[in-house]
Design an enzyme around this catalytic site. Structure first.
Site, PDB file in Angstrom:
ATOM      1  N   ARG A 132       0.398   3.655  -3.272  1.00 56.46           N
ATOM      2  CA  ARG A 132      -0.281   4.944  -3.052  1.00 56.46           C
ATOM      3  C   ARG A 132       0.729   6.077  -2.873  1.00 56.46           C
ATOM      4  O   ARG A 132       0.646   7.104  -3.547  1.00 56.46           O
ATOM      5  CB  ARG A 132      -1.201   4.865  -1.833  1.00 56.46           C
ATOM      6  CG  ARG A 132      -2.266   3.795  -1.995  1.00 56.46           C
ATOM      7  CD  ARG A 132      -3.369   3.927  -0.976  1.00 56.46           C
ATOM      8  NE  ARG A 132      -4.061   2.656  -0.824  1.00 56.46           N
ATOM      9  CZ  ARG A 132      -5.306   2.512  -0.413  1.00 56.46           C
ATOM     10  NH1 ARG A 132      -6.016   3.558  -0.086  1.00 56.46           N
ATOM     11  NH2 ARG A 132      -5.845   1.312  -0.295  1.00 56.46           N
ATOM     12  N   GLU A 144     -12.185  -0.470 -10.429  1.00 62.25           N
ATOM     13  CA  GLU A 144     -11.752  -1.417 -11.477  1.00 62.25           C
ATOM     14  C   GLU A 144     -12.670  -1.452 -12.702  1.00 62.25           C
ATOM     15  O   GLU A 144     -12.207  -1.657 -13.834  1.00 62.25           O
ATOM     16  CB  GLU A 144     -11.608  -2.836 -10.892  1.00 62.25           C
ATOM     17  CG  GLU A 144     -10.450  -2.994  -9.907  1.00 62.25           C
ATOM     18  CD  GLU A 144     -10.720  -2.420  -8.530  1.00 62.25           C
ATOM     19  OE1 GLU A 144     -11.911  -2.195  -8.204  1.00 62.25           O
ATOM     20  OE2 GLU A 144      -9.753  -2.180  -7.776  1.00 62.25           O
ATOM     21  N   ASP A 154      -4.231 -10.198  -8.546  1.00 60.92           N
ATOM     22  CA  ASP A 154      -4.515  -9.174  -9.562  1.00 60.92           C
ATOM     23  C   ASP A 154      -3.359  -8.352 -10.152  1.00 60.92           C
ATOM     24  O   ASP A 154      -2.953  -8.535 -11.300  1.00 60.92           O
ATOM     25  CB  ASP A 154      -5.632  -8.229  -9.074  1.00 60.92           C
ATOM     26  CG  ASP A 154      -5.428  -7.664  -7.665  1.00 60.92           C
ATOM     27  OD1 ASP A 154      -4.365  -7.867  -7.097  1.00 60.92           O
ATOM     28  OD2 ASP A 154      -6.358  -6.997  -7.153  1.00 60.92           O
ATOM     29  N   GLU A 200       0.830  -1.219   0.000  1.00 63.16           N
ATOM     30  CA  GLU A 200       0.000   0.000   0.000  1.00 63.16           C
ATOM     31  C   GLU A 200       0.853   1.253   0.000  1.00 63.16           C
ATOM     32  O   GLU A 200       0.523   2.233  -0.678  1.00 63.16           O
ATOM     33  CB  GLU A 200      -0.957   0.015   1.206  1.00 63.16           C
ATOM     34  CG  GLU A 200      -1.980  -1.110   1.235  1.00 63.16           C
ATOM     35  CD  GLU A 200      -3.083  -0.991   0.185  1.00 63.16           C
ATOM     36  OE1 GLU A 200      -3.116   0.020  -0.544  1.00 63.16           O
ATOM     37  OE2 GLU A 200      -3.892  -1.928   0.077  1.00 63.16           O
ATOM     38  N   THR A 210      -0.862   0.609 -10.307  1.00 66.15           N
ATOM     39  CA  THR A 210      -2.142  -0.019  -9.967  1.00 66.15           C
ATOM     40  C   THR A 210      -3.047   0.893  -9.144  1.00 66.15           C
ATOM     41  O   THR A 210      -4.199   0.571  -8.903  1.00 66.15           O
ATOM     42  CB  THR A 210      -1.930  -1.374  -9.279  1.00 66.15           C
ATOM     43  OG1 THR A 210      -3.152  -2.110  -9.310  1.00 66.15           O
ATOM     44  CG2 THR A 210      -1.447  -1.206  -7.845  1.00 66.15           C
TER      45      THR A 210
HETATM   46  C1  DMJ Z   1      -6.428   0.099  -5.094  1.00 64.09           C
HETATM   47  O1  DMJ Z   1      -5.666   0.451  -3.994  1.00 64.09           O
HETATM   48  C2  DMJ Z   1      -5.578  -0.540  -6.164  1.00 64.09           C
HETATM   49  O2  DMJ Z   1      -6.258  -0.492  -7.377  1.00 64.09           O
HETATM   50  C3  DMJ Z   1      -5.218  -1.962  -5.860  1.00 64.09           C
HETATM   51  O3  DMJ Z   1      -4.526  -2.584  -6.927  1.00 64.09           O
HETATM   52  C4  DMJ Z   1      -6.460  -2.756  -5.556  1.00 64.09           C
HETATM   53  N1  DMJ Z   1      -7.338  -2.128  -4.627  1.00 64.09           N
HETATM   54  C5  DMJ Z   1      -7.587  -0.722  -4.649  1.00 64.09           C
HETATM   55  C6  DMJ Z   1      -8.851  -0.272  -5.333  1.00 64.09           C
HETATM   56  O4  DMJ Z   1      -9.903  -1.124  -5.333  1.00 64.09           O
END
Ligand code: DMJ
Length: 449
Positions: free
Chosen positions: A83, A346, A212, A79, A432
């Protein structure tokens, strides 16, 4: 919507990680190890590309004056990377402001001790003060999670690029090596790997949660390298082939979905998280060679359509956390615990890629349906909130405005309605968390050798 989300965060929660829009206060949580301002860092690039100049300056000022990296808590390596490091890197590349670069590099250094394991596969949790690291209590037998250690590559290559220090690139290239060495059951990558032995701990395979973004980072590593990182491309191609062979199914009603795999047994369930895969498969299809290209574009369109169905079949027109294809159910949640929607991106992420790659107007229509549904069900007096049950028309709010709503959901919606040259897919890859990182048109090779 972005201005409303930001203004309320600023008014009630600036410096906390997220806004609680019902109680009008801030939330800190326990994912970021004492770091604060997750929403600020996640929102920077979205504010910038939307030309919300004043708001961007407010966010930048907070980073300059109040963003403290000398903290001492237990953080999720994943995270913090996606982020904070992703957000800071994107802000740096978009604006050229040194403060974002120096904070990204300083924070990157703090993450390095997590890689001190017998295999170099990092553990999931790191103390940002002491550098000690350990695995999540819930992860089987001290394992590391595929989607966590597999979602560092893009950011870490940029850290090496910007610092001139190869250590970051070396760490993620070593993860690649370990993954290439270990035997893959039926060509699939299970979600749990031991950082001690480098072997799989459990045979659970998912393109949704826990798996994922590992797949996403393979194809994006190749794209970010200006198509030079052929190893990543091959890993992606092979993984997708195995996924298609073993996990992709069609429901009785004709909906294509990606099931989960538990040691050979299929769980006919798709998580909201797995809905990013329509966009990913379309992005990869562009480069799949003539005869595979159409096939993968069709697959991407079918999966995106299924994810749209999961929204269309709910009363709020927002999709549940997970939906199933069993016992006569098609694209709907069957369990109470899977009916919530927490402002996740998503599905609109896939609409954005599908729009840019096909220009089929239905993707903009579908995106507009989401905008209306968010306004109707998630907008409250002081921000946007997730909801507890997408099948109930008087929504129960969860009192949380997730930082990824500003980083991803609103950014992808904006890009869906922009011209294609705003953050063109030829020049940028999105991490992501939807933070844009530039394609390295010149010297990628230097940073991975
Ligand atoms: C986000 O923090 C990112 O997209 C991560 O890859 C998956 N979960 C959340 C959003 O749903």
């Amino acid at each position: 919507m972005m201005k409303f989300a930001w203004d309320n965060y600023k008014q009630y929660a600036l410096g906390k990680n997220e806004l609680r829009p019902l109680t009008k206060n801030g939330h800190i949580g326990n994912m970021f190890g004492g770091l604060r301002g997750a929403t600020v860092v996640d929102a920077l690039d979205t504010l910038y590309i939307m030309e919300l100049e004043e708001e961007f300056q407010e966010a930048k000022k907070w980073v300059e004056k109040s963003f403290d990296l000398n903290v001492n808590g237990e953080a999720s390596l994943f995270e913090v990377n996606i982020r904070y490091i992703g957000g800071l890197l994107a802000a740096y590349y978009l604006t050229g402001e040194e403060v974002f670069k120096s904070k990204a590099l300083e924070l990157g250094e703090k993450l390095l001790p997590a890689f001190n394991t017998p295999t170099g596969i990092p553990r999931g949790v790191i103390s940002l003060g002491s550098g000690m690291s350990w695995s999540w209590g819930w992860a089987s037998a001290g394992s590391s999670i595929l989607a966590e250690f597999g979602t560092l590559h893009l950011e870490f290559l940029h850290l090496s690029e910007l610092s001139g220090n190869p250590v970051f690139a070396e760490k993620v290239m070593n993860i690649r090596k370990v993954l290439n060495r270990v035997e893959k059951p039926q060509g699939l990558y299970p979600n749990f790997l031991s950082p001690v032995t480098g072997n799989w701990v459990q045979h659970h395979v998912s393109i949704g949660g826990l798996g994922d973004s590992f797949y996403e980072y393979l194809i994006k590593s190749w794209l970010m390298s200006d198509k030079k990182d052929s190893e990543a491309k091959k890993m992606y191609d092979d993984a997708l082939e195995a996924i298609e062979k073993h996990l992709v199914k069609k429901s009785a009603g004709g909906l294509t979905y990606i099931a989960e795999w538990r040691g050979g047994i299929l769980d006919h369930k798709m998580g909201h998280l797995a809905c990013f895969s329509g966009g990913m498969i379309a992005l990869g299809a562009e480069h799949a060679g003539e005869e595979r290209k159409q096939h993968y574009m069709d697959l991407a369109a079918e999966i995106t359509n299924t994810c749209h169905e999961s929204y269309a079949r709910s009363d709020t027109k927002l999709g549940p956390e997970a939906f199933r294809f069993d016992a006569g159910t098609e694209a709907m949640a069957t369990r109470l615990s899977e009916r919530y929607y927490i402002l996740r991106p998503e599905v609109v992420e896939s609409y954005m890629y599908m729009w840019r790659l096909t220009h089929d107007p239905k993707y903009r229509q579908w995106g507009w349906e989401v905008v209306k549904a968010l306004e109707k069900n998630c907008r409250v007096e002081a921000g946007f909130s997730g909801i507890r049950d997408v099948y109930v028309t008087t929504p129960m709010h969860d009192n949380m405005q997730q930082s990824f709503f500003l980083a991803e959901t609103l950014k992808y919606l904006y890009l869906l309605f922009c011209e294609d040259d705003v953050l063109s897919l030829d020049d940028w890859v999105f991490n992501t968390e939807a933070h844009p990182l530039p394609v390295n048109h010149t010297n990628f090779k230097a940073s991975v050798q």
